[in-house]
Design an enzyme around this catalytic site. Structure first.
Site, PDB file in Angstrom:
ATOM      1  N   CYS A  90       3.218   1.526  12.376  1.00  0.00           N
ATOM      2  CA  CYS A  90       4.526   2.025  11.934  1.00  0.00           C
ATOM      3  C   CYS A  90       5.133   3.008  12.924  1.00  0.00           C
ATOM      4  O   CYS A  90       6.306   3.321  12.812  1.00  0.00           O
ATOM      5  CB  CYS A  90       4.384   2.696  10.573  1.00  0.00           C
ATOM      6  SG  CYS A  90       3.212   1.881   9.526  1.00  0.00           S
ATOM      7  N   GLN A 108      -7.464   1.106   4.580  1.00  0.00           N
ATOM      8  CA  GLN A 108      -8.158   0.525   5.738  1.00  0.00           C
ATOM      9  C   GLN A 108      -9.591   0.090   5.428  1.00  0.00           C
ATOM     10  O   GLN A 108     -10.250  -0.521   6.268  1.00  0.00           O
ATOM     11  CB  GLN A 108      -8.189   1.537   6.897  1.00  0.00           C
ATOM     12  CG  GLN A 108      -6.842   1.720   7.578  1.00  0.00           C
ATOM     13  CD  GLN A 108      -6.378   0.488   8.336  1.00  0.00           C
ATOM     14  OE1 GLN A 108      -7.166  -0.382   8.706  1.00  0.00           O
ATOM     15  NE2 GLN A 108      -5.083   0.391   8.554  1.00  0.00           N
ATOM     16  N   SER A 153      -4.229  -2.263  -0.031  1.00  0.00           N
ATOM     17  CA  SER A 153      -3.173  -3.181   0.388  1.00  0.00           C
ATOM     18  C   SER A 153      -3.817  -4.501   0.786  1.00  0.00           C
ATOM     19  O   SER A 153      -4.671  -4.543   1.684  1.00  0.00           O
ATOM     20  CB  SER A 153      -2.429  -2.575   1.578  1.00  0.00           C
ATOM     21  OG  SER A 153      -1.452  -3.474   2.015  1.00  0.00           O
ATOM     22  N   ALA A 154      -3.403  -5.600   0.117  1.00  0.00           N
ATOM     23  CA  ALA A 154      -4.108  -6.880   0.282  1.00  0.00           C
ATOM     24  C   ALA A 154      -4.084  -7.399   1.727  1.00  0.00           C
ATOM     25  O   ALA A 154      -5.039  -8.042   2.174  1.00  0.00           O
ATOM     26  CB  ALA A 154      -3.510  -7.919  -0.667  1.00  0.00           C
ATOM     27  N   THR A 184       9.156  -7.174 -12.303  1.00  0.00           N
ATOM     28  CA  THR A 184       8.428  -8.430 -12.529  1.00  0.00           C
ATOM     29  C   THR A 184       7.277  -8.544 -11.540  1.00  0.00           C
ATOM     30  O   THR A 184       7.474  -8.381 -10.329  1.00  0.00           O
ATOM     31  CB  THR A 184       9.403  -9.625 -12.374  1.00  0.00           C
ATOM     32  OG1 THR A 184      10.439  -9.460 -13.328  1.00  0.00           O
ATOM     33  CG2 THR A 184       8.692 -10.949 -12.594  1.00  0.00           C
ATOM     34  N   GLY A 214       0.826  -1.208   0.000  1.00  0.00           N
ATOM     35  CA  GLY A 214       0.000   0.000   0.000  1.00  0.00           C
ATOM     36  C   GLY A 214       0.861   1.258   0.000  1.00  0.00           C
ATOM     37  O   GLY A 214       0.548   2.249  -0.657  1.00  0.00           O
ATOM     38  N   THR A 215       1.959   1.204   0.742  1.00  0.00           N
ATOM     39  CA  THR A 215       2.869   2.348   0.799  1.00  0.00           C
ATOM     40  C   THR A 215       3.367   2.697  -0.600  1.00  0.00           C
ATOM     41  O   THR A 215       3.385   3.867  -1.000  1.00  0.00           O
ATOM     42  CB  THR A 215       4.074   2.007   1.712  1.00  0.00           C
ATOM     43  OG1 THR A 215       3.572   1.751   3.034  1.00  0.00           O
ATOM     44  CG2 THR A 215       5.079   3.144   1.763  1.00  0.00           C
TER      45      THR A 215
HETATM   46  N1  PLP Z   1      -2.200   3.568   4.341  1.00  0.00           N
HETATM   47  C1  PLP Z   1      -2.855   3.267   5.463  1.00  0.00           C
HETATM   48  C2  PLP Z   1      -4.055   4.066   5.856  1.00  0.00           C
HETATM   49  C3  PLP Z   1      -2.434   2.196   6.259  1.00  0.00           C
HETATM   50  O1  PLP Z   1      -3.083   1.909   7.395  1.00  0.00           O
HETATM   51  C4  PLP Z   1      -1.290   1.460   5.859  1.00  0.00           C
HETATM   52  C5  PLP Z   1      -0.768   0.367   6.713  1.00  0.00           C
HETATM   53  O2  PLP Z   1      -0.854   0.407   7.922  1.00  0.00           O
HETATM   54  C6  PLP Z   1      -0.655   1.823   4.669  1.00  0.00           C
HETATM   55  C7  PLP Z   1      -1.130   2.884   3.932  1.00  0.00           C
HETATM   56  C8  PLP Z   1       0.552   1.082   4.183  1.00  0.00           C
HETATM   57  O3  PLP Z   1       0.218  -0.174   3.641  1.00  0.00           O
HETATM   58  P1  PLP Z   1       1.349  -1.296   3.538  1.00  0.00           P
HETATM   59  O4  PLP Z   1       1.511  -1.874   4.888  1.00  0.00           O
HETATM   60  O5  PLP Z   1       0.803  -2.297   2.551  1.00  0.00           O
HETATM   61  O6  PLP Z   1       2.564  -0.643   3.010  1.00  0.00           O
END
Ligand code: PLP
Length: 393
Positions: free
Chosen positions: A334, A188, A208-209, A246, A75-76
């Site tokens: 995080c 989320q 994000s899966a 890839t 997701g990041t």
């Molecule tokens: N965005 C939000 C709102 C999140 O809660 C998170 C993960 O905690 C992320 C982005 C990042 O996702 P990923 O852990 O897949 O990098």
């Protein structure tokens, strides 16, 4: 490890377990259908067929076309590519001059740090919109903040730390009217709320899966057709040139299976979890002195309860609950290990002596009433103990 010890997982916003049907769907793609989806031979074509199907199914689940879906590493990464991709495209179109970015002070680091880097290293102007005491943005503030040189607006759909839902649909309508690309971080949401790119009026959206019962290390970036975008990762032409590298075919298949699974379970689970969440919130506010709900009382994720406790160290409380076998969080996974109050809580105007005592309890598909009652049983005593220790200093 003592396997007889009670363990209760209430940190579903940090991550979720992979659903058995998701694991089963991914299984053939490790060693049987292992081809590189970019290879022209039959091994590659088999992988490419699975990847095509994953694009179609994930797109369909959010009201998008297969061609608008880009699989990423998390997701990041999806958030990074969205902001940088649009900002770089605008800069190229403007003969190299950087423009203006609008976001909020309550975004996840994935957006917050990217916007700040675009500001400090690339010279983009940055506006952080104000939020109210519940962490919500006023769409009129977005209207007022947009300038002729605004290149992107980014406002998250559901806050990871306090669960608040933003008025994304209204903000998206304003951005569309003004011709400014609009991104939302919807990471989320999909396990607990419907997510549809047209209903939300968004041009870019990140998922994000692992937040919806799929594998870790797989993100999804939706890019509406026609949105100006330059890939911030350079390399080959994978994912139509929008995310070189890839592709993780097993991961994409996992995201596909997870989005199907969560779409099927979502409505019933959201209704069930909202009741458990409310029972938890009421129980905590009634049973713990100097406790407040953080985030919006009603416009919040159905699985999300978050609190602030006055004169309590949130990390110590987390550890006290962990000793009881209960896994929760102080907010964003995080930021764990950071003794400073959460910037998200501070942006909401919560005083420091409360903001240091943030606690997030997030429920999921496997949460039971007994587990919620177990939290209600031990939490008042844990808070009292940690508060007494904090006040000694
Ligand atoms: N965005 C939000 C709102 C999140 O809660 C998170 C993960 O905690 C992320 C982005 C990042 O996702 P990923 O852990 O897949 O990098």
């Amino acid at each position: 490890m003592d396997t007889t010890r009670r363990r209760i997982y209430l940190d579903y916003s940090a991550t979720t377990p992979v659903a058995p049907e998701v694991r089963a769907a991914m299984q053939p793609y490790w060693s049987d259908v292992f081809g590189n989806a970019s290879s022209l031979h039959s091994f590659g074509r088999d992988a490419a067929a699975a990847l095509d199907e994953a694009h179609t199914v994930v797109g369909c689940a959010i009201g998008a076309r297969a061609s608008e879906i880009v699989f990423t590493g998390c997701g990041t990464e999806a958030d990074n590519l969205a902001l940088r991709g649009v900002a770089f495209a605008a800069r190229r179109a403007n003969g190299g001059s950087p423009g203006h970015i609008i976001t909020t002070p309550v975004e996840h680091h994935a957006v917050e740090a990217t916007a700040h880097q675009l500001h400090t290293l690339f010279g983009f102007d940055l506006t952080l919109l104000p939020v109210d005491g519940c962490g919500r943005v006023d769409p009129d503030d977005v209207r007022r903040a947009i300038r002729p040189d605004t290149v992107i607006v980014s406002v998250m759909l559901a806050n990871n730390e306090v669960g608040t839902l933003q008025p994304v649909r209204e903000i998206g309508a304003i951005c569309r009217e003004r011709g400014v690309p609009f991104h939302t971080d919807a990471v989320q949401a999909p396990a607990y709320l419907p997510v549809n790119v047209d209903e939300l009026n968004v041009d870019l959206l990140a998922l994000s899966a692992h937040k919806f019962y799929g594998p870790k290390g797989v993100g999804v970036l939706y890019i509406r057709e026609g949105t100006p975008y330059v890939p911030a990762i350079t390399g080959g032409g994978h994912e139509r040139g929008r995310r070189p590298g890839t592709v993780n075919v097993a991961g994409a298949v996992g995201a596909e299976a997870a989005i199907k699974y969560s779409a099927r379970e979502r409505d019933a689970q959201a209704a069930r979890l909202a009741k458990l969440r409310d029972r938890l919130i009421q129980g905590v506010l009634a049973g713990v002195p100097d406790a407040r709900l953080s985030g919006h009382p009603t416009e919040r994720l159905p699985n999300h309860a978050s609190f602030v406790f006055k004169n309590v160290d949130g990390e110590s409380l987390l550890m006290a609950l962990d000793v009881e076998g209960i896994a929760v969080s102080t907010g964003s996974a995080c930021t764990s290990g950071n003794p400073e109050p959460s910037p998200v809580l501070l942006a909401m105007g919560i005083p420091r002596e409360w903001a240091l005592g943030g606690l997030r309890i997030t429920l999921g598909y496997h949460t039971t009433e007994e587990e919620i009652d177990a939290v209600l049983d031990v939490l008042p005593e844990c808070v009292a103990r940690v508060r007494a220790a904090s006040l000694e200093f």
